[in-house]
Structure formats: structure tokens, C-alpha cells
Design a protein around this motif. Structure first.
Motif, PDB file in Angstrom:
ATOM      1  N   GLY A  76       0.805  -1.215   0.000  1.00 36.42           N
ATOM      2  CA  GLY A  76       0.000   0.000   0.000  1.00 36.42           C
ATOM      3  C   GLY A  76       0.834   1.259   0.000  1.00 36.42           C
ATOM      4  N   TRP A  77       1.953   1.248   0.742  1.00 35.78           N
ATOM      5  CA  TRP A  77       2.792   2.438   0.827  1.00 35.78           C
ATOM      6  C   TRP A  77       3.442   2.776  -0.517  1.00 35.78           C
ATOM      7  CZ3 TRP A  77       7.783   1.690  -0.669  1.00 35.78           C
ATOM      8  CH2 TRP A  77       8.289   0.395  -0.608  1.00 35.78           C
ATOM      9  N   PHE A  78       3.678   1.735  -1.348  1.00 34.42           N
ATOM     10  CA  PHE A  78       4.364   2.005  -2.606  1.00 34.42           C
ATOM     11  C   PHE A  78       3.482   2.814  -3.562  1.00 34.42           C
ATOM     12  CE2 PHE A  78       5.902   1.172  -6.875  1.00 34.42           C
ATOM     13  CZ  PHE A  78       7.255   1.418  -6.717  1.00 34.42           C
ATOM     14  N   GLY A  79       2.166   2.607  -3.490  1.00 35.40           N
ATOM     15  CA  GLY A  79       1.271   3.392  -4.342  1.00 35.40           C
ATOM     16  C   GLY A  79       1.383   4.879  -4.047  1.00 35.40           C
ATOM     17  N   ILE A  80       1.479   5.208  -2.755  1.00 28.85           N
ATOM     18  CA  ILE A  80       1.636   6.613  -2.363  1.00 28.85           C
ATOM     19  C   ILE A  80       2.989   7.138  -2.825  1.00 28.85           C
ATOM     20  CG2 ILE A  80       1.748   8.201  -0.399  1.00 28.85           C
ATOM     21  CD1 ILE A  80      -0.108   6.257   1.094  1.00 28.85           C
ATOM     22  N   LEU A  81       4.045   6.334  -2.575  1.00 28.20           N
ATOM     23  CA  LEU A  81       5.388   6.745  -2.988  1.00 28.20           C
ATOM     24  C   LEU A  81       5.463   6.917  -4.501  1.00 28.20           C
ATOM     25  CD1 LEU A  81       8.392   7.211  -2.245  1.00 28.20           C
ATOM     26  CD2 LEU A  81       8.742   4.760  -2.631  1.00 28.20           C
TER      27      LEU A  81
END
Length: 376
Positions: A39-44
Motif C-alpha cells: 500500500g505504501w508504494f502506491g503513495i510513494l
């Protein structure tokens, strides 16, 4: 002649962007593929997607604030003209050099695969910046009326926005050489064709015009706040547009004008934050400003380190591959950032203390690499 002025807010934005760009390329080259589904990679990934538009925007901004200097001399095609045009073509040449399949002319001619040649002709961010600066430079020389020049830029921005979806459906390489055709769309691997990415550079030039006017009229704070509010409204509308509330017939248009406006909104907000850091809080870290002043060197050098074929005919990206976990990728990113900042500081010091030797050294290196390229 206009006095040369540093706009620290723009320098801060460019320095921040070039530092984040190092993270983008490190993560792309080395991060484990399965981590991209987190999930964090989508934001990054969305944040990383703001890097290139911001880089283009600041390039347009920087050109505009310096375009009035020696303008009459440049119109006479004198030394100032040759220096400016040389700098622009340097950016374009470096862009293509980074895509060379081999560091040898004979190997390129005899050993290159069709895929390697297609990658070489693809347009990346440096070629897009170079073409955009060339466009701004030539139109600035040809159009003497300031009012007509800025109206022309506005019209150009609108035209690029409207015709880009149409141009993306045409395979121009069927009619012209890929060197030209790849500037129009991404059908053959171009990451940053001028349609629609030129818009960010044009927007940066136009923003600089009104920003400088506001500073000269002592209304800079009012202008920058209004710009930030407009950017916030625009980016929020962009997220709403892609939230699923609008028909797919609209959201599926590529390249979508809302894509441009949403990211422009983020850039305006980021510019405001950099302005606050400079003017309100006097927060302007030297390492960010050093990175900004030597952004072209850092861009070239960190890509050479990651993708240069110096390890038995392979690059670090090829030898290591996507094998790093998150802490390892972060560690490599931080090490590379620190190395690039040290190089930027050293090169900046050399240019300041020994400008003639620095220029001579660059000319010698270019000559050596050119000879090696054609001999081996």
C-alpha cells in the motif's frame, strides 16, 4: 540589462526534486518487485510521479527569469547566443548519451539490436527539457513584443493540451525518422514526449513571468498565496475526477488534460511551501541548494553509476537487479544522495575558485570521450 537574481524558492524546489529523483531511480533499479504491491508504494509512486513535471516546471521558470539578460546581444547571434544555444544542445546531447547501447560508435552501428536502437531514440526528460528550452529561446528571440510573446506561450499551452490526445493515436515513425517521430507520443518507448510534457515547461515560464511581476510590484506574498490556493483546488479536483464519479469516456482519455492540471496543482503548492521555507522561515539548506545548482551533473552522474555498463559489460542495475528489500534500497539511496551532494559541492567549489581550469577540464574530458567513442 536585467540584474541576475537567484530565486531561492525555485532553487529549493529543483534541489528537492533532483534528490527525490535519485530515490526514484534506485528503487526502480533495485527494489524487490513484490514490494511494489504494498500500500505504501502506491503513495510513494504518486509522489515520485511529481518529480519530472516539477523538473520541467522549474526549467521553464529558470529560463524565463534569465531570458531578459543580454537579449539584444543574443538577437545579434553573438557570444551570448552561442553560449545559450550551446547549453541547450548540451542538455539534449546528454539525454541521448545516457541511452547509448554501447560507448562505441562502431559497436552501435554493427552490434545494436532493434530494441536497443528504439531505446536510444526514445525521448526522456532531458530531451524534452532541451526541446522545450529551444522552443522558448527561439520564440523569445523572434518575438520582440513581451505581450505577444506571453500570449503566444498561453496559446501554445492550450494547443498542446488539446491536440496531445489526437497525436498519441498516430504512429509518426511510419512517416518520419524515430529521431523526430518519438517526440510526439509514447508509442515507441518515449517516457516524456513533448506532447503533453512540454506543458509543464511552458507553465513554469508563464508562472515565472507573473511571479517576477508580483515581486517587482511588492505583491509577491499575495500572488504566491493565490497560486497555492488555485493549486490546491486544482489538485483536489484532479483526485475527484479520477475517483470514479466521472464517466470512463472522460477519465480514459490519454494524455488527459486533468492529468496535467492535477500535477500542476501539486507543483504550485510545492512552490508555495518552498517560498515559505525561504521567505518566512529562512530555511534553505546548503545541500539542497548545492544539488539544485548542479542538477544536470547530478542527473547524469547518478544514472551513469546505476546504469553505466562498467561491470564486465553490465550495469549495477543489471548485476544486482530487483533484489533489495526496503531498508537496503533506502540505504543505497541515502549513500548515493550523499555522494552526489559531495560531488556537487566539490564541483561548485572548483568552478568558483578556478573557473578557467574548470572550463578547460570539461573541454578536455569531452574531447577525450568523443575520441574514445569514435575510435573504439
Amino acid at each position: 540589462m536585467k540584474e541576475k537574481v537567484r530565486y531561492i524558492s525555485a532553487d529549493l524546489l529543483r534541489g528537492l526534486v533532483i534528490i527525490i529523483m535519485i530515490e526514484v531511480h534506485v528503487f526502480n533499479a533495485f527494489l524487490l518487485p513484490e514490494l511494489r504491491h504494498s500500500g505504501w508504494f502506491g503513495i510513494l509512486n504518486f509522489i515520485n510521479g511529481l518529480v519530472a513535471p516539477s523538473f520541467l516546471f522549474v526549467s521553464g521558470f529558470a529560463f524565463e527569469v534569465s531570458s531578459g539578460s543580454k537579449l539584444d546581444e543574443m538577437r545579434k547571434l553573438g557570444k551570448a547566443f552561442r553560449k545559450k544555444i550551446g547549453r541547450i544542445f548540451q542538455i539534449i546531447i546528454i539525454g541521448y548519451a545516457l541511452h547509448l547501447p554501447f560507448y562505441s560508435f562502431s559497436k552501435i552501428i554493427n552490434n545494436s539490436t532493434p530494441q536497443q536502437l528504439e531505446s536510444f531514440w526514445a525521448v526522456d526528460v532531458l530531451q524534452c527539457i532541451g526541446f522545450g528550452l529551444l522552443f522558448l529561446f527561439l520564440t523569445r528571440l523572434l518575438i520582440k513584443s513581451d505581450k505577444f510573446y506571453y500570449n503566444f506561450l498561453i496559446v501554445s499551452l492550450i494547443i498542446v493540451t488539446l491536440i496531445s490526445p489526437l497525436l498519441w493515436k498516430i504512429d509518426f515513425n511510419q512517416y518520419v525518422h524515430p529521431f523526430i517521430g518519438n517526440y510526439f507520443n509514447r508509442l515507441h518507448g518515449s517516457l516524456f514526449p513533448i506532447f503533453p510534457w512540454l506543458n509543464f515547461l511552458l507553465a513554469g515560464a508563464l508562472f515565472a513571468k507573473y511571479f517576477v511581476n508580483a515581486r517587482n510590484n511588492n505583491t509577491e506574498e499575495k500572488f504566491i498565496k493565490k497560486s497555492a490556493i488555485a493549486g490546491l483546488v486544482t489538485l483536489l479536483f484532479g483526485h475527484l475526477f479520477y475517483s470514479g464519479l466521472f464517466p470512463k469516456e472522460l477519465t480514459s482519455i490519454l494524455p488527459n488534460p486533468i492529468f496535467f492540471l492535477e500535477r500542476l496543482g501539486y507543483i504550485l503548492v510545492l512552490f508555495y511551501l518552498c517560498w515559505l521555507a525561504d521567505r518566512k522561515y529562512n530555511f534553505k539548506p546548503d545541500f539542497i541548494l548545492d544539488a539544485s545548482r548542479e542538477s544536470l551533473l547530478i542527473y547524469w552522474l547518478h544514472l551513469i553509476i546505476i546504469y553505466g555498463m562498467f561491470w564486465g559489460g553490465k550495469s549495477l542495475a543489471g548485476k544486482i537487479g530487483n533484489t533489495m528489500n526496503l531498508p537496503e534500497a533506502i540505504g543505497v539511496t541515502l549513500i548515493l544522495i550523499m555522494l552526489m551532494i559531495l560531488v556537487a559541492k566539490l564541483w561548485g567549489w572548483i568552478k568558483e575558485t578556478n573557473p578557467n581550469y574548470a572550463l578547460l577540464g570539461v573541454k578536455i574530458l569531452i574531447a577525450v570521450f568523443t575520441i574514445m567513442f569514435f575510435v573504439f
